[in-house]
Write a protein that holds these residues in place. Structure first.
Motif, PDB file in Angstrom:
ATOM      1  N   TRP A 157       0.836  -1.203   0.000  1.00 27.44           N
ATOM      2  CA  TRP A 157       0.000   0.000   0.000  1.00 27.44           C
ATOM      3  C   TRP A 157       0.871   1.254   0.000  1.00 27.44           C
ATOM      4  O   TRP A 157       0.647   2.177  -0.779  1.00 27.44           O
ATOM      5  N   SER A 185       2.668   1.601  -3.362  1.00 28.24           N
ATOM      6  CA  SER A 185       1.791   2.084  -4.436  1.00 28.24           C
ATOM      7  C   SER A 185       1.513   3.571  -4.290  1.00 28.24           C
ATOM      8  O   SER A 185       1.318   4.278  -5.275  1.00 28.24           O
ATOM      9  N   ARG A 186       1.532   4.059  -3.082  1.00 23.10           N
ATOM     10  CA  ARG A 186       1.238   5.474  -2.851  1.00 23.10           C
ATOM     11  C   ARG A 186       2.467   6.366  -3.008  1.00 23.10           C
ATOM     12  O   ARG A 186       2.377   7.452  -3.556  1.00 23.10           O
ATOM     13  N   TYR A 187       3.631   5.930  -2.511  1.00 20.96           N
ATOM     14  CA  TYR A 187       4.828   6.779  -2.482  1.00 20.96           C
ATOM     15  C   TYR A 187       5.962   6.276  -3.377  1.00 20.96           C
ATOM     16  O   TYR A 187       7.000   6.933  -3.465  1.00 20.96           O
TER      17      TYR A 187
END
Length: 132
Positions: A75, A78-80
């Motif tokens: 997670w 995928s975000r950073y």
């Protein structure tokens, strides 16, 4: 005065440990594995940046909801991006290049040095032979 008190309460509530000791230990381990995106090479567990507080809260939420360690890492990645991981996945080709590349360059440099020295010796012998 109320605003100061309210901000203090919010700040203290942000790092509330999980009730389950095993889950909190997992969350702490994940916090040491993930890099703060605002700080230079500092884990989320040690950073005082506001985004690190948000990241710690999100880690605890995900662990409390039953997410696996890999799901939490995925997670955040995928975000950073892969930068957030202290232990990036890396593919086998890039890993091989990182480990073998310096030794290959050293070997190539040694071979070039050897061939250059050998050529100079041959040229020097040819010059001596012509002078005689």
């Amino acid at each position: 005065m109320k605003a100061l008190f309210l901000s203090l309460v919010i700040a203290l509530a942000a790092d509330v440990p999980l009730d389950n000791a095993d889950e909190e230990a997992r969350a702490q381990a994940l916090m040491r594995e993930l890099r703060c995106v605002a700080c230079e090479n500092e884990p989320v567990s040690q950073s005082a940046a506001p985004i690190a507080e948000d990241m710690r809260t999100r880690i605890r939420e995900m662990v409390g909801e039953g997410s696996t360690d890999q799901e939490v890492r995925d997670w955040f990645e995928s975000r950073y991006g892969e930068f957030v991981l202290f232990r990036p996945k890396g593919n086998s080709l890039s890993g091989a290049l990182l480990w073998v590349g310096p030794f290959a360059l050293l070997a190539i440099g040694g071979l070039i040095g050897f061939l250059t020295a050998r050529r100079k010796r041959t040229v020097a012998r040819d010059i001596e032979a012509e002078d005689v």
